[in-house]
Design a protein around this motif. Structure first.
Motif, short mmCIF file in Angstrom:
data_model
loop_
_atom_site.label_atom_id
_atom_site.label_comp_id
_atom_site.label_asym_id
_atom_site.label_seq_id
_atom_site.Cartn_x
_atom_site.Cartn_y
_atom_site.Cartn_z
N LYS A 1 0.81 -1.22 0.00
CA LYS A 1 0.00 0.00 0.00
C LYS A 1 0.84 1.27 0.00
N ASN A 2 2.10 1.19 -0.38
CA ASN A 2 2.99 2.35 -0.46
C ASN A 2 3.27 2.66 -1.92
N ARG A 3 3.18 3.95 -2.27
CA ARG A 3 3.49 4.41 -3.62
C ARG A 3 4.93 4.89 -3.74
N LYS A 4 5.51 5.29 -2.62
CA LYS A 4 6.87 5.82 -2.61
C LYS A 4 7.70 5.06 -1.59
N GLY A 5 9.01 5.23 -1.67
CA GLY A 5 9.89 4.59 -0.72
C GLY A 5 11.23 5.30 -0.63
N HIS A 6 11.91 5.13 0.48
CA HIS A 6 13.27 5.64 0.66
C HIS A 6 14.24 4.66 0.03
N TYR A 7 15.06 5.14 -0.89
CA TYR A 7 16.02 4.28 -1.57
C TYR A 7 17.42 4.53 -1.02
N ALA A 8 18.18 3.47 -0.87
CA ALA A 8 19.58 3.58 -0.44
C ALA A 8 20.41 2.59 -1.24
N PHE A 9 21.69 2.87 -1.39
CA PHE A 9 22.60 2.06 -2.20
C PHE A 9 23.87 1.84 -1.40
N LEU A 10 24.27 0.58 -1.24
CA LEU A 10 25.49 0.24 -0.51
C LEU A 10 26.47 -0.49 -1.42
N LYS A 11 27.69 0.00 -1.49
CA LYS A 11 28.77 -0.74 -2.15
C LYS A 11 29.54 -1.41 -1.02
N THR A 12 29.58 -2.74 -1.05
CA THR A 12 30.22 -3.46 0.04
C THR A 12 31.29 -4.40 -0.47
N ASP A 13 32.18 -4.74 0.40
CA ASP A 13 33.17 -5.78 0.18
C ASP A 13 33.04 -6.72 1.37
N ALA A 14 32.24 -7.76 1.20
CA ALA A 14 31.91 -8.61 2.34
C ALA A 14 31.82 -10.08 1.90
N PRO A 15 32.12 -11.00 2.81
CA PRO A 15 31.95 -12.42 2.48
C PRO A 15 30.46 -12.77 2.38
N ALA A 16 30.18 -13.90 1.77
CA ALA A 16 28.80 -14.32 1.54
C ALA A 16 28.02 -14.46 2.83
N THR A 17 28.66 -14.91 3.89
CA THR A 17 27.95 -15.09 5.16
C THR A 17 27.47 -13.76 5.72
N ALA A 18 28.29 -12.70 5.57
CA ALA A 18 27.89 -11.38 6.06
C ALA A 18 26.72 -10.84 5.26
N VAL A 19 26.75 -11.03 3.95
CA VAL A 19 25.65 -10.55 3.10
C VAL A 19 24.37 -11.33 3.41
N GLN A 20 24.48 -12.63 3.61
CA GLN A 20 23.31 -13.43 3.93
C GLN A 20 22.69 -13.02 5.26
N GLU A 21 23.52 -12.71 6.24
CA GLU A 21 23.01 -12.27 7.54
C GLU A 21 22.32 -10.91 7.41
N MET A 22 22.91 -10.00 6.64
CA MET A 22 22.30 -8.70 6.44
C MET A 22 20.94 -8.84 5.74
N GLU A 23 20.88 -9.68 4.70
CA GLU A 23 19.62 -9.90 3.98
C GLU A 23 18.56 -10.54 4.89
N ARG A 24 18.98 -11.46 5.74
CA ARG A 24 18.05 -12.11 6.66
C ARG A 24 17.44 -11.09 7.61
N LEU A 25 18.28 -10.21 8.16
CA LEU A 25 17.79 -9.18 9.07
C LEU A 25 16.92 -8.16 8.35
N MET A 26 17.23 -7.87 7.10
CA MET A 26 16.40 -6.96 6.33
C MET A 26 15.00 -7.54 6.07
N ARG A 27 14.95 -8.84 5.79
CA ARG A 27 13.65 -9.48 5.57
C ARG A 27 12.80 -9.47 6.83
N LEU A 28 13.43 -9.53 8.00
CA LEU A 28 12.71 -9.53 9.26
C LEU A 28 12.29 -8.13 9.72
N HIS A 29 12.96 -7.10 9.22
CA HIS A 29 12.70 -5.73 9.65
C HIS A 29 11.40 -5.22 9.02
N ASP A 30 10.53 -4.62 9.83
CA ASP A 30 9.23 -4.16 9.35
C ASP A 30 9.32 -2.96 8.41
#
Length: 110
Positions: free
Chosen positions: A46-75
């Motif tokens: 139900k949202n027409r707009k959103g805040h966009y952000a862009f991250l350039k990272t240098d991280a191992p796969a486990t760190a990216v997976q953990e970040m994505e997991r926490l993002m999926r859980l965040h409301d």
């Protein structure tokens, strides 16, 4: 991409929070850009707009997976897109460049 009813400070705070998650798991953030509130092509939750952000990272796969997991859980986070690249492009992203710097359409026609 986060919900439109957040303030700019809260949206940038989310970027900092997830940057810290990456650093805690052995990665680092090369550069981060806050693109602001943009209109989406279609409604998401139900949202027409959103805040966009862009991250350039240098991280191992486990760190990216953990970040994505926490993002999926965040409301407040609506969508996440992760792309693996061999090396990061220099300078600001296309979204942050001035319009006249990136407008080469006239040159392409000739």
């Amino acid at each position: 991409m986060s919900r439109q009813d957040l303030s700019n400070a809260q949206a940038e705070g989310l970027v900092e929070h997830f940057s810290t998650v990456l650093k805690d798991n052995g990665g680092n953030v090369v550069e981060s850009e806050y693109w602001g509130v943009k209109t989406m092509a279609y409604k998401i939750n139900k949202n027409r707009k959103g805040h966009y952000a862009f991250l350039k990272t240098d991280a191992p796969a486990t760190a990216v997976q953990e970040m994505e997991r926490l993002m999926r859980l965040h409301d407040d986070v609506m969508r996440v897109l992760t792309i693996k690249v061999d090396e990061h492009a220099e300078g600001p992203s296309v979204q942050m460049q001035k319009r006249d710097e990136r407008d080469n359409r006239r040159d392409r026609r000739n």
